[in-house]
Design a protein around this motif. Structure first.
Motif, PDB file in Angstrom:
ATOM      1  N   GLU B  87       0.812  -1.218   0.000  1.00 57.13           N
ATOM      2  CA  GLU B  87       0.000   0.000   0.000  1.00 57.13           C
ATOM      3  C   GLU B  87       0.842   1.262   0.000  1.00 57.13           C
ATOM      4  O   GLU B  87       0.486   2.248  -0.618  1.00 57.13           O
ATOM      5  CB  GLU B  87      -0.934   0.006   1.218  1.00 57.13           C
ATOM      6  N   SER B  88       1.930   1.205   0.748  1.00 56.12           N
ATOM      7  CA  SER B  88       2.743   2.409   0.782  1.00 56.12           C
ATOM      8  C   SER B  88       4.171   2.045   1.182  1.00 56.12           C
ATOM      9  O   SER B  88       4.408   1.081   1.902  1.00 56.12           O
ATOM     10  CB  SER B  88       2.091   3.420   1.719  1.00 56.12           C
ATOM     11  N   VAL B  89       5.137   2.801   0.677  1.00 58.29           N
ATOM     12  CA  VAL B  89       6.545   2.525   0.926  1.00 58.29           C
ATOM     13  C   VAL B  89       7.206   3.795   1.423  1.00 58.29           C
ATOM     14  O   VAL B  89       6.996   4.868   0.871  1.00 58.29           O
ATOM     15  CB  VAL B  89       7.264   2.088  -0.377  1.00 58.29           C
ATOM     16  N   SER B  90       7.984   3.669   2.487  1.00 56.31           N
ATOM     17  CA  SER B  90       8.703   4.827   2.991  1.00 56.31           C
ATOM     18  C   SER B  90      10.132   4.419   3.279  1.00 56.31           C
ATOM     19  O   SER B  90      10.391   3.331   3.770  1.00 56.31           O
ATOM     20  CB  SER B  90       8.014   5.324   4.263  1.00 56.31           C
ATOM     21  N   ARG B  91      11.064   5.294   2.957  1.00 59.43           N
ATOM     22  CA  ARG B  91      12.464   4.984   3.206  1.00 59.43           C
ATOM     23  C   ARG B  91      12.916   5.781   4.418  1.00 59.43           C
ATOM     24  O   ARG B  91      12.526   6.934   4.577  1.00 59.43           O
ATOM     25  CB  ARG B  91      13.269   5.374   1.978  1.00 59.43           C
ATOM     26  N   MET B  92      13.702   5.174   5.271  1.00 56.87           N
ATOM     27  CA  MET B  92      14.126   5.906   6.469  1.00 56.87           C
ATOM     28  C   MET B  92      15.473   5.419   7.002  1.00 56.87           C
ATOM     29  O   MET B  92      16.054   4.478   6.486  1.00 56.87           O
ATOM     30  CB  MET B  92      13.068   5.797   7.566  1.00 56.87           C
ATOM     31  N   ASP B 122      10.960  10.054   4.703  1.00 58.86           N
ATOM     32  CA  ASP B 122      10.499  10.766   3.504  1.00 58.86           C
ATOM     33  C   ASP B 122       9.012  11.096   3.628  1.00 58.86           C
ATOM     34  O   ASP B 122       8.421  10.937   4.691  1.00 58.86           O
ATOM     35  CB  ASP B 122      10.805   9.954   2.248  1.00 58.86           C
ATOM     36  N   GLU B 123       8.408  11.512   2.531  1.00 57.32           N
ATOM     37  CA  GLU B 123       7.038  12.032   2.606  1.00 57.32           C
ATOM     38  C   GLU B 123       6.002  10.948   2.913  1.00 57.32           C
ATOM     39  O   GLU B 123       4.915  11.255   3.385  1.00 57.32           O
ATOM     40  CB  GLU B 123       6.673  12.739   1.293  1.00 57.32           C
ATOM     41  N   ALA B 124       6.318   9.693   2.631  1.00 58.02           N
ATOM     42  CA  ALA B 124       5.313   8.642   2.804  1.00 58.02           C
ATOM     43  C   ALA B 124       5.285   8.079   4.218  1.00 58.02           C
ATOM     44  O   ALA B 124       4.479   7.208   4.535  1.00 58.02           O
ATOM     45  CB  ALA B 124       5.579   7.519   1.804  1.00 58.02           C
ATOM     46  N   PHE B 125       6.156   8.560   5.078  1.00 60.90           N
ATOM     47  CA  PHE B 125       6.298   7.973   6.413  1.00 60.90           C
ATOM     48  C   PHE B 125       4.998   8.045   7.218  1.00 60.90           C
ATOM     49  O   PHE B 125       4.538   7.053   7.781  1.00 60.90           O
ATOM     50  CB  PHE B 125       7.426   8.691   7.160  1.00 60.90           C
ATOM     51  N   ASP B 130       0.352   5.607   9.577  1.00 67.82           N
ATOM     52  CA  ASP B 130      -0.917   6.212  10.006  1.00 67.82           C
ATOM     53  C   ASP B 130      -0.734   7.246  11.106  1.00 67.82           C
ATOM     54  O   ASP B 130      -1.398   7.206  12.149  1.00 67.82           O
ATOM     55  CB  ASP B 130      -1.873   5.140  10.567  1.00 67.82           C
ATOM     56  N   ILE B 131       0.183   8.152  10.910  1.00 68.80           N
ATOM     57  CA  ILE B 131       0.402   9.180  11.926  1.00 68.80           C
ATOM     58  C   ILE B 131      -0.438  10.404  11.564  1.00 68.80           C
ATOM     59  O   ILE B 131      -0.363  10.902  10.444  1.00 68.80           O
ATOM     60  CB  ILE B 131       1.891   9.585  11.997  1.00 68.80           C
ATOM     61  N   ALA B 132      -1.242  10.857  12.519  1.00 67.98           N
ATOM     62  CA  ALA B 132      -2.056  12.048  12.265  1.00 67.98           C
ATOM     63  C   ALA B 132      -1.194  13.288  12.488  1.00 67.98           C
ATOM     64  O   ALA B 132      -0.338  13.303  13.366  1.00 67.98           O
ATOM     65  CB  ALA B 132      -3.249  12.066  13.203  1.00 67.98           C
ATOM     66  N   VAL B 133      -1.402  14.317  11.673  1.00 68.88           N
ATOM     67  CA  VAL B 133      -0.658  15.565  11.844  1.00 68.88           C
ATOM     68  C   VAL B 133      -1.673  16.651  12.181  1.00 68.88           C
ATOM     69  O   VAL B 133      -2.243  17.285  11.294  1.00 68.88           O
ATOM     70  CB  VAL B 133       0.119  15.927  10.559  1.00 68.88           C
ATOM     71  N   PRO B 134      -1.943  16.889  13.476  1.00 68.71           N
ATOM     72  CA  PRO B 134      -3.008  17.828  13.852  1.00 68.71           C
ATOM     73  C   PRO B 134      -2.665  19.276  13.530  1.00 68.71           C
ATOM     74  O   PRO B 134      -3.551  20.060  13.262  1.00 68.71           O
ATOM     75  CB  PRO B 134      -3.150  17.644  15.367  1.00 68.71           C
ATOM     76  N   ALA B 135      -1.395  19.650  13.558  1.00 67.82           N
ATOM     77  CA  ALA B 135      -1.049  21.043  13.251  1.00 67.82           C
ATOM     78  C   ALA B 135       0.006  21.046  12.168  1.00 67.82           C
ATOM     79  O   ALA B 135       0.927  20.253  12.177  1.00 67.82           O
ATOM     80  CB  ALA B 135      -0.523  21.746  14.498  1.00 67.82           C
ATOM     81  N   GLY B 136      -0.127  21.959  11.217  1.00 65.90           N
ATOM     82  CA  GLY B 136       0.823  21.996  10.112  1.00 65.90           C
ATOM     83  C   GLY B 136       0.582  20.820   9.176  1.00 65.90           C
ATOM     84  O   GLY B 136      -0.525  20.309   9.072  1.00 65.90           O
ATOM     85  N   ARG B 137       1.663  20.343   8.550  1.00 65.38           N
ATOM     86  CA  ARG B 137       1.511  19.225   7.620  1.00 65.38           C
ATOM     87  C   ARG B 137       2.790  18.400   7.631  1.00 65.38           C
ATOM     88  O   ARG B 137       3.823  18.842   8.149  1.00 65.38           O
ATOM     89  CB  ARG B 137       1.245  19.758   6.212  1.00 65.38           C
ATOM     90  N   TRP B 138       2.708  17.185   7.083  1.00 65.16           N
ATOM     91  CA  TRP B 138       3.915  16.376   6.934  1.00 65.16           C
ATOM     92  C   TRP B 138       4.680  16.891   5.728  1.00 65.16           C
ATOM     93  O   TRP B 138       4.074  17.332   4.761  1.00 65.16           O
ATOM     94  CB  TRP B 138       3.528  14.906   6.749  1.00 65.16           C
ATOM     95  N   TYR B 139       6.019  16.885   5.796  1.00 65.00           N
ATOM     96  CA  TYR B 139       6.795  17.415   4.666  1.00 65.00           C
ATOM     97  C   TYR B 139       6.669  16.560   3.412  1.00 65.00           C
ATOM     98  O   TYR B 139       6.311  15.390   3.468  1.00 65.00           O
ATOM     99  CB  TYR B 139       8.259  17.601   5.041  1.00 65.00           C
ATOM    100  N   ARG B 140       6.965  17.201   2.269  1.00 61.96           N
ATOM    101  CA  ARG B 140       6.980  16.481   0.997  1.00 61.96           C
ATOM    102  C   ARG B 140       8.409  16.454   0.466  1.00 61.96           C
ATOM    103  O   ARG B 140       9.226  17.300   0.838  1.00 61.96           O
ATOM    104  CB  ARG B 140       6.061  17.196  -0.007  1.00 61.96           C
TER     105      ARG B 140
END
Lengths: 415, 384
Positions: B87-92, B122-125, B130-140
């Motif tokens: 479903e989704s891939v993130s590199r870290m 990265d942006e898909a993390f 499934d981390i909610a970002v209540p303020a601001g946004r996750w980086y791209r």
């Protein structure tokens, strides 16, 4: 006389089954906890399969590099090249083996995944560690030189990987991370608590992905040095240190400028304790403080308890003591009697503890909590626990006996 | 009544000294164990901050291969995205959730310093876990062009670094600009305390951030895993590929915490049973020895209830003595702030231990005191 005391002790025990139970419960459970702990420690640091020659071995596990201001440091295992240059070349030892610590990997059988621990070793590994070969034989220098992809596996992996595990698997193929290896031997596995020898699969160091070609000093390899006899170890340590002293300072490793370099060849116990003892003084104090506290609680609480119970028991027998004193028994004789009595009951507790320990150890060994666990009650452990039993007997016997001996006859006779 | 009991105990202080030591020692043991449990229960009740089911961590190691690593890593990531079951891939960086690795750095904002766990992602993390970002946004990934590296911080970092200030858009450590704020992030599992965390955007050409986190569809098994491993191995020859299920790694992290607690619990309960039996025995005997006194009191009109209250009262006074000594020791922990724990933890632990001690001594005294209450004055006085 002694027999007589023991007879009296036996009668006294039977007269108050409940107190006997409390006393025996305290002694036997305390001793069981202690014995299981010592047995576990012995399992961790003693000489057992396959590291049966641990008492004449030295272990090299960590290299530590510090920069000139001592603010940052790097530490960890070494490269194959470093160990070949500085450890393999030693003259005094019988042999030296270089192997990796545990690496992990996976193998797949159908929809099943098998988690694997792998180890890359040289041919001497099989001469330093005494593995029991159930099938086949280890790889040797010729096998390594010919560059074949071979592997030695454990009986446990054989059972999981091959469908029909009752037949021989020699010469069969095992695929790990898409590389095919030929199985040339099956050994009885080593427990996970022995990181120098534990693995599910053993490869020659020339196998793919072993990184033995690295030119740096740091890497994934450690070494075991086997001395001809125990007393040679000091000499070997000196020789190894003189090899290390040849390394020029300061140097650069992986972009890290180091001013000091420390590699130790140590007996297993020191190597095992190293990370704990290496810390700063504060950490050390806390560590030993905690251990002392636990031991004190483990031994102290039951001992105080025993003393308490014993005082009550002996005070209850005041009239008996009074009569004996009235008939002229000296304090020394009376005290001796009570000490013998206490040692007697402690020994009974010790026997119960021994039986309980056998049961607990058997449970730990068969539970699979540690694979290939081989906890045993050996002579050492038994002697330590016997010694501890005696200390217990004296601790809980002398104090009440002293108090009792101070009783005055008239008062004692009144009851 | 109480002064009278105090007097009774004081008169026999020598005989009771060992009992007091025993209760004191039990209290200290209980206090240690209770602190351990309270700390972990408190941590456990704080939310984890992300989900880990169906997430796998794929660790890559390039070994002797040193050419064009960044490009190869990016190709592996693209390949992973192409699987229909992924479903989704993130590199870290290699300190993925529940791993044994950790990285921390000190960061500073207006003279306030915080030691925070750093995660390079990265942006898909956020989507993968499934981390909610209540303020601001996750980086791209596109954000990497600016002067500052965009970072997302967790609430704990915000509290310690910014207090009531709004952190969004602020520059910290001269290099990072905060673009988002998340709640908790307890990377080492539920038993870990909530620590400051900073997520930093990974540079596209980074070669040392070689862990891939993938989220797979529920019900995916090792067949896909074997296929992935095989595919990656054929793309990048000579590399190590290791797959960890986060659910397994989480279990390992939990065992690291739970196994010592379970061993401590077993040993402590054995010690307490031992002490309880001992107390019971000693009380039983000492009450049996005081038959004459009890008989006399009964003859003078004391009720049987009064007798048993007296004995329980005596043991309570004894326990209180021992606990006061124990408190002298235990109070040092919150006062000196030992092990950097909140004072509340120690106070709760002290409260729990005191309660258990009182229950323990009451239970031990109950039966002997009832026996005492049943003594007939006539028989007791006759014996005397």
């Amino acid at each position: 006389m002694l027999l007589n005391y023991i007879k009296i002790a036996w009668k006294v025990l039977l007269r108050h089954p409940f107190y006997t139970f409390i006393t025996l419960f305290g002694i036997s459970l305390t001793l069981t906890v202690l014995m299981v702990l010592t047995s576990f420690l012995d399992h961790l640091i003693g000489s057992h399969y396959p590291e049966t020659k641990r008492d004449r071995s030295l272990y090299i596990m960590q290299m530590q590099l510090n920069d000139s201001s001592r603010t940052s440091r790097q530490s960890g295992p070494m490269s194959f090249k470093f160990l070949t240059d500085y450890a393999k070349s030693l003259k005094t030892p019988e042999r030296v083996t270089i192997c990796t610590l545990i690496n992990s990997s996976n193998a797949y059988v159908g929809s099943q995944k098998i988690k694997l621990n792998t180890k890359f070793t040289d041919a001497d590994f099989w001469r330093v560690a005494d593995f029991e070969f159930l099938e086949g034989k280890p790889y040797n220098e010729q096998t390594i030189a010919s560059g074949e992809n071979v592997a030695v596996i454990t009986d446990d992996l054989k059972k999981h990987y091959f469908e029909n595990s009752s037949e021989s698997v020699l010469g069969k193929d095992i695929e790990i991370e898409t590389i095919h290896y030929k199985v040339i031997g099956v050994v009885k596995g080593s427990p996970v608590t022995r990181p120098f020898t534990y693995a599910d699969v053993y490869f020659p160091y020339t196998a793919p992905k072993s990184n033995y070609q690295r030119n740096d000093m740091r890497g994934g390899y450690v070494a075991i040095i086997l001395a001809k006899n125990e007393s040679d170890r000091k000499e070997i340590q000196d020789e190894f240190q003189s090899h290390i002293d040849r390394i020029p300072f300061p140097g650069v490793q992986d972009g890290f400028k180091y001013a000091t370099l420390e590699v130790k060849s140590e007996p297993y116990l020191e190597n095992f304790m190293g990370p704990l003892l290496d810390g700063n003084a504060g950490l050390k104090t806390i560590f030993f403080g905690v251990i002392a506290f636990i031991l004190f609680m483990l031994m102290g609480l039951p001992a105080i308890n025993l003393v308490n119970v014993n005082i009550s028991r002996i005070m209850e027998r005041a009239s008996e003591i009074g009569i004996r004193k009235a008939f002229g028994a000296p304090i020394r004789t009376l005290m001796w009697q009570f000490i013998v009595e206490n040692i007697f009951i402690t020994l009974i507790g010790g026997v119960i503890a021994l039986i309980l320990t056998v049961i607990v150890i058997h449970l730990i060994n068969t539970s699979g909590w540690i694979a290939y666990a081989d906890l045993t009650i050996n002579i050492n452990v038994f002697l330590i626990s016997l010694f501890v039993s005696l200390i217990f007997g004296l601790l809980s016997g002398v104090l009440p006996a002293l108090r009792m001996s101070k009783l005055n006859i008239a008062e004692a006779l009144r009851g | 009544m109480i002064p009278h009991l105090l007097k009774l105990i004081w008169n026999k202080k020598k005989a009771h000294a060992l009992l007091i030591v025993e209760i004191w020692a039990s209290f200290m043991v209980l206090f240690g164990l209770a602190t351990l449990i309270v700390v972990n229960v408190r941590n456990y009740r704080e939310p984890l901050g992300f989900t880990y089911e169906n997430v796998w961590a794929i660790g890559l190691k390039s070994n002797q291969d040193t050419t064009d690593l960044a490009n190869k890593l990016q190709r592996v990531q693209q390949r992973l995205k192409a699987y229909p079951d992924v479903e989704s891939v993130s590199r870290m960086s290699n300190n993925f959730p529940f791993s044994a690795n950790s990285t921390n750095n000190g960061i500073e904002y207006k003279k306030r310093k915080v030691l925070a766990d750093f995660y390079v992602t990265d942006e898909a993390f956020a989507k993968t876990l499934d981390i909610a970002v209540p303020a601001g946004r996750w980086y791209r990934n596109a954000d990497s062009v600016g002067k500052y590296t965009p970072v997302v911080i967790n609430q704990k970092t915000k509290d310690e670094l910014f207090g009531d200030e709004n952190p969004l858009g602020k520059v910290i450590g001269e290099r990072f600009k905060v673009v988002g704020l998340i709640d908790n992030f307890k990377a080492k599992g539920e038993f870990m305390s909530n620590k400051p965390a900073v997520f930093e955007l990974m540079k596209a050409d980074a070669i040392w951030n070689d862990t891939m986190l993938i989220k797979v569809k529920p019900g995916t098994d090792a067949i896909l895993e074997a296929k992935i491993v095989k595919d990656i191995a054929s793309m990048v020859t000579g590399w190590n590929v290791e797959v960890d299920y986060l659910t397994d790694s989480r279990k390992n992290q939990h065992n690291l915490v739970l196994v010592p607690i379970i061993i401590a619990l077993i040993v402590c309960s054995f010690l307490l049973i031992n002490v309880a039996l001992g107390l019971f025995g000693v009380l039983n005997l000492s009450i049996a020895k005081r038959r004459g006194e009890i008989g006399l009191r009964r003859a003078l009109g004391a009720t049987s209830g009064g007798i048993s209250t007296q004995f329980i009262g005596e043991i309570w006074v004894l326990a209180t003595f021992a606990l006061l000594i124990g408190l002298l020791f235990a109070a040092q922990f919150p006062l000196l702030n030992v092990f950097d724990l909140q004072a509340g933890v120690y106070v709760t632990a002290i409260g729990v231990s005191i309660l258990i001690i009182y229950v323990l001594v009451t239970v031990c005294a109950l039966f002997p005191s009832q026996q005492a209450a049943m003594i007939q004055p006539a028989t007791a006085l006759h014996e005397e």
